[in-house]
Design an enzyme around this catalytic site. Sequence first.
Site, PDB file in Angstrom:
ATOM      1  N   ARG A   1     -16.800 -30.838   2.225  1.00 32.42           N
ATOM      2  CA  ARG A   1     -17.608 -31.940   2.732  1.00 32.42           C
ATOM      3  C   ARG A   1     -18.309 -32.674   1.601  1.00 32.42           C
ATOM      4  O   ARG A   1     -18.483 -32.142   0.496  1.00 32.42           O
ATOM      5  CB  ARG A   1     -18.655 -31.424   3.742  1.00 32.42           C
ATOM      6  CG  ARG A   1     -18.064 -30.848   5.017  1.00 32.42           C
ATOM      7  CD  ARG A   1     -19.142 -30.462   6.017  1.00 32.42           C
ATOM      8  NE  ARG A   1     -18.583 -29.883   7.220  1.00 32.42           N
ATOM      9  CZ  ARG A   1     -18.123 -30.576   8.253  1.00 32.42           C
ATOM     10  NH1 ARG A   1     -18.194 -31.897   8.228  1.00 32.42           N
ATOM     11  NH2 ARG A   1     -17.629 -29.969   9.309  1.00 32.42           N
TER      12      ARG A   1
ATOM     13  N   LYS B   1      -7.103 -22.000  14.338  1.00 31.08           N
ATOM     14  CA  LYS B   1      -6.979 -23.458  14.334  1.00 31.08           C
ATOM     15  C   LYS B   1      -5.894 -23.865  13.347  1.00 31.08           C
ATOM     16  O   LYS B   1      -5.951 -23.506  12.167  1.00 31.08           O
ATOM     17  CB  LYS B   1      -8.310 -24.111  13.937  1.00 31.08           C
ATOM     18  CG  LYS B   1      -9.383 -24.039  15.010  1.00 31.08           C
ATOM     19  CD  LYS B   1     -10.687 -24.638  14.527  1.00 31.08           C
ATOM     20  CE  LYS B   1     -10.637 -26.147  14.448  1.00 31.08           C
ATOM     21  NZ  LYS B   1     -11.970 -26.723  14.118  1.00 31.08           N
TER      22      LYS B   1
ATOM     23  N   THR C   1      -8.942 -32.527  19.849  1.00 30.12           N
ATOM     24  CA  THR C   1      -9.296 -33.669  18.994  1.00 30.12           C
ATOM     25  C   THR C   1      -8.904 -35.013  19.605  1.00 30.12           C
ATOM     26  O   THR C   1      -7.728 -35.286  19.838  1.00 30.12           O
ATOM     27  CB  THR C   1      -8.689 -33.568  17.577  1.00 30.12           C
ATOM     28  OG1 THR C   1      -8.831 -32.235  17.088  1.00 30.12           O
ATOM     29  CG2 THR C   1      -9.421 -34.519  16.644  1.00 30.12           C
TER      30      THR C   1
ATOM     31  N   ARG D   1     -17.782 -24.505  23.856  1.00 33.62           N
ATOM     32  CA  ARG D   1     -17.523 -24.287  22.429  1.00 33.62           C
ATOM     33  C   ARG D   1     -18.774 -24.652  21.643  1.00 33.62           C
ATOM     34  O   ARG D   1     -19.311 -25.757  21.776  1.00 33.62           O
ATOM     35  CB  ARG D   1     -16.336 -25.139  21.979  1.00 33.62           C
ATOM     36  CG  ARG D   1     -16.041 -25.102  20.487  1.00 33.62           C
ATOM     37  CD  ARG D   1     -14.773 -25.892  20.198  1.00 33.62           C
ATOM     38  NE  ARG D   1     -14.523 -26.057  18.777  1.00 33.62           N
ATOM     39  CZ  ARG D   1     -14.907 -27.114  18.062  1.00 33.62           C
ATOM     40  NH1 ARG D   1     -15.573 -28.109  18.639  1.00 33.62           N
ATOM     41  NH2 ARG D   1     -14.640 -27.181  16.779  1.00 33.62           N
TER      42      ARG D   1
END
Length: 478
Positions: free
Chosen positions: A73, A220, A278, A32
Site C-alpha cells: 500500500r 483468495k 469484487t 465478512r
Amino acid sequence: MKKTKIIATIGPASDNFETIERMALAGMNVCRLNFSFGTPEEHFDMIKKVRDVSAKLNKPLAIIQCIQGPKIRMGKLKAPVTVKKDQLFVLTGRTEHKDEYTLPTTYEQIASDTEVGKTILIADGKIIAQVVSVDKGKKEVTCKVTEGGTILTGKGINLPYTKISLPSLTPKDIEDVKFAVKSGNIDYIDMSFVRHPEDVSKLRTILKELGGENIGIIAKIEKPEAVENIDGIIDEADGIMVARGDLADEVSFAKVPVIQKEIIRKASKKGKFTIVATEMLSSMVDNQLPTRAEASDVANAVFDGTDCVMLSNESAMGKFPVESVKVMAEIVIEAEKSIYRDGYSPKFELPDVHKLNEAICKAASELSYTLDNEVMAVFSRSGLTARILSKFRPECSIFAATLSRKTYQQLAIVHNINPIFIDDAQLGNNPYVTIPTMIKKYLLDNKLASKGQKMIGITGNFDTEQQWEINTIRVHAI
C-alpha cells in the site's frame, strides 16, 4: 428459497445492529470483517452484534475474518498527490513523505522486486505507471505516469507478473489469527494473496497450534502464481474466493471471466465451496439500482455454479447496504429458476474415505428429482455430508441438523444448506428416530413444510466409538 449464499462485508455503512439485522432479513448469510481496518475492540464489538442478530432471528450467520496478507500500500502522505500523464514520480521503501513526488510505501523491498519496463498499478489500477529506473541502494523506484490521477494514503499498489518477496503471512496477520482463535466466534479466515499451497498449509499449522483447527480457511485467488498453482491450493483450502479486483490488476481484466469459470469448476470437483467477489454491484455504492451489466454478472456467477456471491464496498461503504443485499437476492433467485439440472452432475475427486457419503448423497439428489420433492434433511456433526450433498445440487431445499454450534454457523456459507441446531440433551437414545422427528417439527413450526409433504432424510447411527456414520436414505411423511 434462495440457494446461493450472500456474503456482505461489514463497514461504516453497516456496522450497527439494525442494519445487520435488516441485511440478514434481506438475504445475507455471511458477514465478512476486513481486518485491514479497525481495532481488536471494534472487531469484538462487531462479532457480538452479528451473533446477537443471529440469535434474535434464529438464523445462522457465518463470520469471515479477512486478513490483509502481503498487500502493498501507499504509505502515509502529508496530503493527496495528483500525478499527470508523462510525469515522473518516485516510490520508496521508506516511511517518510518529505518530497511531494517521492512517495512512501509499506514495502521496504519494492526496489529489489521490480525492474525497468515493469508496470505498476495504484488505486485498483486507476493510476498506471511504467518503471524507468531502479536504485536498490536508495530503495527508490522512479516511474513515468501513463494514466494519471490522485494518490491517497493507504491506496493499494500492484506489481503485475512480479514475484514479490514478502511472506504469505505478515506479523499483523499472525496477530489477527490469534484474535480469531481467542474470540471463539470466527468461522472462516479469508487468506489474502495466496500464492502457493504451502501458504494455506502454513496457516493451517498455526491454527492447529493455537487450538483453532475448527476454523475454515478460504484462499483468495488474486495473484498469477495462485492461478498457476490452483489445483494444489484447492486441495489445501476449505473454500476458494475469486477476488477479481486484484486478480484483474495482476493478470489483466480480459482473462478474469475464464479464470473464474475454471476455478469454480475445479473447486466443485473437489467438493470445495466457491465465492465470486469484487464489484458485483459496484454502482450501488451510490445508486439504488444496479446496472444491467452488474445484474448479468451476478446471474452469470450463479450459472457458473458458485456457492456464494459477495458484496464489498456496496455493503461496507455504500449508501444502500440493505438495498444491495435485496437486489442481489432478487437476481440470484431469478437466475436459479433458469438453471437446468444437466449442468450440475459433477464427477467428484474426493478422498476414498468419503466415497460412501458421496454415493448416498448422489442417490438422494437423484431421488429429489424423481419425487419432485421440496424438502431434504441430513444430520451431520462436522458438516461434511451436508457439503457433499450441496455439490450434487438437489432440486429441493436442504435442511442440515447438527449438534455443533460451530458447524451450525459454518454451514451458513454452503449452497442451499439451511442449518438447524439441535441440543445434545434433546437427542435421546435412538437418534435414528429422534433426529427426523425433530427436523419435521422444526419445519412445521417455522412453516417451511406442510403436513403430508414428503421429506428425503439422510441419516445413520453412532458406531461403537460414538462416531456418526451416514448409511441410510429414507423417505418420511411430514
